[in-house]
Design a protein around this motif. Structure first.
Motif, mmCIF file in Angstrom:
data_model
loop_
_atom_site.group_PDB
_atom_site.id
_atom_site.type_symbol
_atom_site.label_atom_id
_atom_site.label_comp_id
_atom_site.label_asym_id
_atom_site.label_seq_id
_atom_site.Cartn_x
_atom_site.Cartn_y
_atom_site.Cartn_z
ATOM 1 N N TRP A 16 9.211 -7.286 7.606
ATOM 2 C CA TRP A 16 9.553 -6.320 6.564
ATOM 3 C C TRP A 16 8.718 -6.532 5.301
ATOM 4 C CZ3 TRP A 16 12.948 -6.964 2.038
ATOM 5 C CH2 TRP A 16 13.184 -8.303 1.725
ATOM 6 N N LEU A 17 8.093 -7.719 5.147
ATOM 7 C CA LEU A 17 7.250 -7.961 3.978
ATOM 8 C C LEU A 17 6.062 -7.002 3.936
ATOM 9 C CD1 LEU A 17 7.175 -11.864 3.785
ATOM 10 C CD2 LEU A 17 8.575 -10.266 2.482
ATOM 11 N N THR A 18 5.579 -6.621 5.119
ATOM 12 C CA THR A 18 4.479 -5.653 5.159
ATOM 13 C C THR A 18 4.902 -4.336 4.523
ATOM 14 O OG1 THR A 18 3.636 -6.663 7.190
ATOM 15 C CG2 THR A 18 2.880 -4.434 6.673
ATOM 16 N N ASP A 19 6.133 -3.893 4.815
ATOM 17 C CA ASP A 19 6.638 -2.652 4.219
ATOM 18 C C ASP A 19 6.885 -2.817 2.722
ATOM 19 O OD1 ASP A 19 6.600 -1.368 6.689
ATOM 20 O OD2 ASP A 19 8.595 -2.097 7.203
ATOM 21 N N VAL A 20 7.343 -4.005 2.309
ATOM 22 C CA VAL A 20 7.566 -4.259 0.885
ATOM 23 C C VAL A 20 6.258 -4.153 0.106
ATOM 24 C CG1 VAL A 20 8.199 -6.037 -0.792
ATOM 25 C CG2 VAL A 20 9.624 -5.678 1.228
ATOM 26 N N ILE A 21 5.212 -4.780 0.640
ATOM 27 C CA ILE A 21 3.908 -4.752 -0.034
ATOM 28 C C ILE A 21 3.360 -3.335 -0.079
ATOM 29 C CG2 ILE A 21 1.522 -5.544 0.133
ATOM 30 C CD1 ILE A 21 2.622 -8.150 1.331
ATOM 31 N N ALA A 22 3.493 -2.603 1.038
ATOM 32 C CA ALA A 22 2.995 -1.225 1.070
ATOM 33 C C ALA A 22 3.736 -0.354 0.065
ATOM 34 C CB ALA A 22 3.135 -0.654 2.474
ATOM 35 N N ASN A 23 5.045 -0.528 -0.043
ATOM 36 C CA ASN A 23 5.828 0.252 -1.003
ATOM 37 C C ASN A 23 5.446 -0.098 -2.441
ATOM 38 O OD1 ASN A 23 8.361 1.979 -1.620
ATOM 39 N ND2 ASN A 23 8.749 0.082 -2.723
ATOM 40 N N GLN A 24 5.233 -1.384 -2.704
ATOM 41 C CA GLN A 24 4.833 -1.804 -4.043
ATOM 42 C C GLN A 24 3.476 -1.199 -4.432
ATOM 43 O OE1 GLN A 24 6.632 -3.415 -6.109
ATOM 44 N NE2 GLN A 24 5.287 -4.281 -7.679
ATOM 45 N N ARG A 25 2.570 -1.202 -3.487
ATOM 46 C CA ARG A 25 1.239 -0.642 -3.749
ATOM 47 C C ARG A 25 1.339 0.876 -4.001
ATOM 48 N NH1 ARG A 25 -1.490 -3.120 0.255
ATOM 49 N NH2 ARG A 25 -2.217 -4.782 -1.103
ATOM 50 N N LEU A 26 2.268 1.535 -3.299
ATOM 51 C CA LEU A 26 2.432 2.986 -3.450
ATOM 52 C C LEU A 26 2.959 3.345 -4.831
ATOM 53 C CD1 LEU A 26 2.508 5.867 -2.280
ATOM 54 C CD2 LEU A 26 4.804 5.351 -1.425
ATOM 55 N N ILE A 27 4.038 2.700 -5.265
ATOM 56 C CA ILE A 27 4.626 3.079 -6.547
ATOM 57 C C ILE A 27 3.748 2.627 -7.714
ATOM 58 C CG2 ILE A 27 6.944 3.036 -5.581
ATOM 59 C CD1 ILE A 27 7.439 0.431 -7.078
ATOM 60 N N ALA A 28 2.934 1.575 -7.509
ATOM 61 C CA ALA A 28 2.030 1.140 -8.574
ATOM 62 C C ALA A 28 0.992 2.214 -8.879
ATOM 63 C CB ALA A 28 1.342 -0.163 -8.190
ATOM 64 N N ARG A 29 0.705 3.051 -7.890
ATOM 65 C CA ARG A 29 -0.260 4.131 -8.084
ATOM 66 C C ARG A 29 0.399 5.400 -8.622
ATOM 67 N NH1 ARG A 29 -3.164 3.200 -2.185
ATOM 68 N NH2 ARG A 29 -4.169 1.212 -2.708
ATOM 69 N N GLN A 30 1.737 5.370 -8.768
ATOM 70 C CA GLN A 30 2.460 6.526 -9.294
ATOM 71 C C GLN A 30 3.387 6.055 -10.420
ATOM 72 O OE1 GLN A 30 4.417 8.667 -6.126
ATOM 73 N NE2 GLN A 30 2.678 8.477 -4.755
ATOM 74 N N PRO A 31 2.838 5.693 -11.580
ATOM 75 C CA PRO A 31 3.640 5.084 -12.651
ATOM 76 C C PRO A 31 4.743 5.981 -13.191
ATOM 77 C CG PRO A 31 1.423 5.681 -13.430
ATOM 78 C CD PRO A 31 1.414 5.829 -11.935
ATOM 79 N N ARG A 32 4.666 7.290 -12.958
ATOM 80 C CA ARG A 32 5.710 8.201 -13.443
ATOM 81 C C ARG A 32 6.860 8.353 -12.450
ATOM 82 N NH1 ARG A 32 3.021 13.691 -15.364
ATOM 83 N NH2 ARG A 32 5.227 14.039 -15.896
ATOM 84 N N HIS A 33 6.730 7.714 -11.287
ATOM 85 C CA HIS A 33 7.766 7.857 -10.246
ATOM 86 C C HIS A 33 8.088 6.489 -9.638
ATOM 87 C CE1 HIS A 33 7.071 12.229 -10.414
ATOM 88 N NE2 HIS A 33 5.783 11.939 -10.414
#
Length: 280
Positions: free
Chosen positions: A143-160
């Motif tokens: 599940w750490l792979t999904d955690v890292i992917a999610n973190q990378r996603l929201i870091a690119r969308q600072p308004r969301h």
């Protein structure tokens, strides 16, 4: 001058394998390989050994840099005093003559191919039912792979970066507890320079994961993620790793897996995780 024909057969074949033979020597060895089955088997072993050694080296070079090393490099201070200039010394040229250079090259070629060959043999003999069983066990940290992917996603969308803002603390508590199945408290990390912004829920390895999102004054993003698991109830030690620009600290306690994920350059990520573990 060293006579190539007086070299052992494996040395000649190693030279052929690495393109260190003359056209005449290459032709002669290829003719022997076409008719001598023993020489062909030896050549195949040397070739497989060299390929194995190259692939192992490529695997090592692709491994991520340890998190501790990245942090020590980024936090290192420049020297306060100027470094004294080195005193120049007369240079001496050590230029090996032709026979010495050829002999040294052949020795290195034999050593390299031999190491690869014996390493390949050792790896094949180590395969056993026990090893197969270990590989069949699922990785509890997938599940750490999904955690890292999610973190990378929201870091690119600072308004969301959150679904429910921090101002709705009661809804966050009720929503995450009922969805994830884990009771928790929102840690106060303001003294460490992190401000709680809100919460999210996402799926990690087919299970709901609660996420508490924090930001720093520099615009960096950090998250506390947690989910229920089936691991023993004893607390695990903190484990740190790094994936590109993201640092990860994971631990387990009382049927729950926790992860603190943030920028890999954050030197205090490990200490921050320990504080989170005592207050969440």
């Amino acid at each position: 001058m060293l006579d190539f024909k007086k070299l052992p057969l494996d040395a000649q074949l190693a030279a052929l394998l690495d393109g260190e033979t003359t056209p005449e020597q290459k032709q002669e060895l290829e003719q022997r390989l076409a008719t001598d089955e023993g020489a062909k088997r030896l050549y195949d072993k040397l070739r497989h050994g060299a390929d194995f050694g190259k692939h192992r080296l490529d695997d090592v070079l692709r491994e991520p840099v340890p998190l501790a090393l990245v942090r020590s490099i980024k936090s290192a201070q420049p020297p306060k005093a100027p470094v004294a200039p080195r005193v120049s010394r007369p240079s001496f040229k050590l230029a090996p003559i032709g026979p010495q250079a050829l002999a040294a090259a052949i020795v290195l070629l034999i050593a390299g191919c031999g190491i690869g060959f014996f390493a390949a043999g050792s790896m094949s003999t180590m395969q056993s039912p026990a090893a197969t069983t270990m590989e069949a066990i699922p990785d509890s940290n997938e599940w750490l792979t999904d955690v890292i992917a999610n973190q990378r996603l929201i870091a690119r969308q600072p308004r969301h970066i959150f679904e429910v803002p921090s101002t709705q603390a009661e809804e966050i508590s009720t929503w995450l507890t009922s969805t994830v199945g884990v009771a928790f408290r929102v840690p106060d990390l303001s003294e460490q320079g992190w401000t709680f912004q809100g919460a999210r829920v996402f799926i990690g390895d087919s299970r709901p994961v609660g996420q508490l999102v924090y930001t720093s004054s520099d615009g960096d993003l950090a998250s506390i993620c947690f989910r229920k698991d089936n691991l023993p109830s004893e607390a695990d030690d903190f484990k740190e790793t790094i994936k590109d620009e993201i640092g990860v600290v994971s631990w387990h306690n009382a049927g729950t897996s926790y992860v603190l994920v943030g920028p890999s350059s954050e030197a205090s990520l490990g200490q921050l995780a320990m504080q989170v573990a005592t207050s969440i």
